[in-house]
Design a protein around this motif. Sequence first.
Motif, PDB file in Angstrom:
ATOM      1  N   ALA A   3      -3.870  63.769  64.851  1.00 45.41           N
ATOM      2  CA  ALA A   3      -5.158  63.748  64.153  1.00 45.41           C
ATOM      3  C   ALA A   3      -6.300  63.300  65.064  1.00 45.41           C
ATOM      4  N   THR A   4      -5.977  62.561  66.121  1.00 47.78           N
ATOM      5  CA  THR A   4      -7.022  62.070  67.014  1.00 47.78           C
ATOM      6  C   THR A   4      -7.643  63.183  67.852  1.00 47.78           C
ATOM      7  N   TRP A   5      -7.098  64.380  67.837  1.00 41.41           N
ATOM      8  CA  TRP A   5      -7.669  65.477  68.608  1.00 41.41           C
ATOM      9  C   TRP A   5      -8.904  66.063  67.929  1.00 41.41           C
ATOM     10  N   ASN A   6      -9.227  65.600  66.742  1.00 42.98           N
ATOM     11  CA  ASN A   6     -10.401  66.077  66.011  1.00 42.98           C
ATOM     12  C   ASN A   6     -11.267  64.887  65.616  1.00 42.98           C
ATOM     13  N   ILE A   7     -12.546  65.171  65.431  1.00 44.26           N
ATOM     14  CA  ILE A   7     -13.461  64.130  64.976  1.00 44.26           C
ATOM     15  C   ILE A   7     -13.205  63.813  63.510  1.00 44.26           C
ATOM     16  N   SER A   8     -13.757  62.715  63.045  1.00 43.66           N
ATOM     17  CA  SER A   8     -13.649  62.364  61.633  1.00 43.66           C
ATOM     18  C   SER A   8     -14.648  63.197  60.821  1.00 43.66           C
ATOM     19  N   ARG A   9     -14.426  63.264  59.513  1.00 45.10           N
ATOM     20  CA  ARG A   9     -15.363  63.960  58.633  1.00 45.10           C
ATOM     21  C   ARG A   9     -16.755  63.312  58.722  1.00 45.10           C
ATOM     22  N   GLU A  10     -16.779  61.980  58.787  1.00 47.37           N
ATOM     23  CA  GLU A  10     -18.033  61.248  58.904  1.00 47.37           C
ATOM     24  C   GLU A  10     -18.799  61.686  60.159  1.00 47.37           C
ATOM     25  N   SER A  53     -13.525  53.718  70.294  1.00 50.81           N
ATOM     26  CA  SER A  53     -12.055  53.754  70.314  1.00 50.81           C
ATOM     27  C   SER A  53     -11.484  53.834  71.725  1.00 50.81           C
ATOM     28  N   HIS A  54     -12.226  54.406  72.654  1.00 51.74           N
ATOM     29  CA  HIS A  54     -11.762  54.554  74.040  1.00 51.74           C
ATOM     30  C   HIS A  54     -12.738  53.874  75.010  1.00 51.74           C
ATOM     31  N   LYS A  55     -13.251  52.709  74.586  1.00 54.05           N
ATOM     32  CA  LYS A  55     -14.305  52.058  75.371  1.00 54.05           C
ATOM     33  C   LYS A  55     -13.861  51.686  76.776  1.00 54.05           C
ATOM     34  N   ASP A  56     -12.590  51.338  76.973  1.00 52.31           N
ATOM     35  CA  ASP A  56     -12.132  50.993  78.327  1.00 52.31           C
ATOM     36  C   ASP A  56     -12.122  52.228  79.221  1.00 52.31           C
ATOM     37  N   GLU A  57     -11.595  53.346  78.697  1.00 48.25           N
ATOM     38  CA  GLU A  57     -11.546  54.585  79.478  1.00 48.25           C
ATOM     39  C   GLU A  57     -12.945  55.133  79.758  1.00 48.25           C
ATOM     40  N   LEU A  58     -13.883  54.881  78.853  1.00 51.53           N
ATOM     41  CA  LEU A  58     -15.227  55.422  78.981  1.00 51.53           C
ATOM     42  C   LEU A  58     -16.240  54.426  79.541  1.00 51.53           C
ATOM     43  N   LEU A  73     -29.292  70.339  80.895  1.00 51.30           N
ATOM     44  CA  LEU A  73     -29.769  69.856  79.600  1.00 51.30           C
ATOM     45  C   LEU A  73     -31.289  69.846  79.623  1.00 51.30           C
ATOM     46  N   GLU A  74     -31.886  70.490  78.641  1.00 52.57           N
ATOM     47  CA  GLU A  74     -33.345  70.543  78.541  1.00 52.57           C
ATOM     48  C   GLU A  74     -33.915  69.139  78.299  1.00 52.57           C
ATOM     49  N   VAL A  75     -35.164  68.929  78.709  1.00 52.75           N
ATOM     50  CA  VAL A  75     -35.867  67.687  78.391  1.00 52.75           C
ATOM     51  C   VAL A  75     -35.942  67.580  76.864  1.00 52.75           C
ATOM     52  N   ASN A  76     -35.726  66.399  76.349  1.00 52.53           N
ATOM     53  CA  ASN A  76     -35.604  66.112  74.911  1.00 52.53           C
ATOM     54  C   ASN A  76     -34.297  66.631  74.319  1.00 52.53           C
ATOM     55  N   GLY A  77     -33.401  67.085  75.180  1.00 48.58           N
ATOM     56  CA  GLY A  77     -32.065  67.468  74.741  1.00 48.58           C
ATOM     57  C   GLY A  77     -31.210  66.225  74.590  1.00 48.58           C
ATOM     58  N   ILE A  78     -30.117  66.370  73.857  1.00 51.02           N
ATOM     59  CA  ILE A  78     -29.244  65.208  73.624  1.00 51.02           C
ATOM     60  C   ILE A  78     -27.797  65.520  73.976  1.00 51.02           C
ATOM     61  N   ILE A  79     -27.130  64.479  74.432  1.00 49.49           N
ATOM     62  CA  ILE A  79     -25.683  64.526  74.634  1.00 49.49           C
ATOM     63  C   ILE A  79     -25.082  63.559  73.629  1.00 49.49           C
ATOM     64  N   VAL A  80     -24.150  64.053  72.825  1.00 45.67           N
ATOM     65  CA  VAL A  80     -23.405  63.215  71.892  1.00 45.67           C
ATOM     66  C   VAL A  80     -22.004  63.092  72.475  1.00 45.67           C
ATOM     67  N   THR A  81     -21.554  61.871  72.643  1.00 40.16           N
ATOM     68  CA  THR A  81     -20.229  61.624  73.214  1.00 40.16           C
ATOM     69  C   THR A  81     -19.374  60.914  72.177  1.00 40.16           C
ATOM     70  N   ASP A  82     -18.175  61.467  71.920  1.00 37.35           N
ATOM     71  CA  ASP A  82     -17.268  60.905  70.919  1.00 37.35           C
ATOM     72  C   ASP A  82     -16.337  59.869  71.553  1.00 37.35           C
ATOM     73  N   ASN A  83     -15.723  59.073  70.719  1.00 33.82           N
ATOM     74  CA  ASN A  83     -14.703  58.080  71.093  1.00 33.82           C
ATOM     75  C   ASN A  83     -15.244  56.919  71.924  1.00 33.82           C
ATOM     76  N   ILE A  84     -16.521  56.647  71.822  1.00 31.29           N
ATOM     77  CA  ILE A  84     -17.151  55.594  72.630  1.00 31.29           C
ATOM     78  C   ILE A  84     -16.598  54.208  72.285  1.00 31.29           C
ATOM     79  N   GLY A 121     -17.381  57.295  62.885  1.00 30.20           N
ATOM     80  CA  GLY A 121     -16.065  57.788  63.298  1.00 30.20           C
ATOM     81  C   GLY A 121     -15.452  56.827  64.296  1.00 30.20           C
ATOM     82  N   THR A 122     -15.084  57.354  65.468  1.00 30.50           N
ATOM     83  CA  THR A 122     -14.487  56.529  66.520  1.00 30.50           C
ATOM     84  C   THR A 122     -15.535  56.029  67.508  1.00 30.50           C
TER      85      THR A 122
END
Length: 187
Positions: free
Chosen positions: A22-29, A151-156, A138-149, A177-178
């Motif tokens: 189940a961790t291979w997918n994001i949460s519904r939230e 739950s995987h804080k040590d790896e990231l 990435l365009e100016v004013n573009g955004i990067i959303v990063t998951d698992n920040i 979510g995570t």
Amino acid sequence: MDAKITTVLEKIEKDIAESKNATWNISREAGIFLNTLVRIKKPTRILEIGTSTGYSGIWLAEPLQEIHGELVTIESHDERFAIAAKRFKEAGLENIIQQIKGHAPEIFPKIEGTFDMMFFDATKTEHTSYFAACESRLEVNGIIVTDNIISHKDELAGYISMVQQKHNFQSSILPIGTGLMISLKLS
């Protein structure tokens, strides 16, 4: 949201609930948040690194229909790539989703154009290389959303530190979510 898309999302959620991976997918939230963010930001082109089985891609692509946007999504795993393709078709989103099979750091240079939004949710130890390859696209004013920040804080940790030290980015970590990190490119 279209009933066909809702049905596919519910089917995926059922699969996730019954799966050991189940961790291979994001949460519904997190999916609802991404969908809302796309509705507000109205990006015309989104890059997703880590398609998995298509759940996050559907959340990202659904609002793109209204603005004639495009989702480019990269997945290296054969089985997950095939499952995602089937789900995108079932949801009726295959015309606005470009699936690319391969390893993101190697495939990304072959993808043309720039992006208004990016979603990182693949191999955590490679996020710094994703950022290095993507920053100029990435365009100016573009955004990067990063998951698992969270739950995987040590790896990231290295990735988080690197992005937060960039003077042309402003980042916030949200307990959704995570854990999601939203990084806005200022210049």
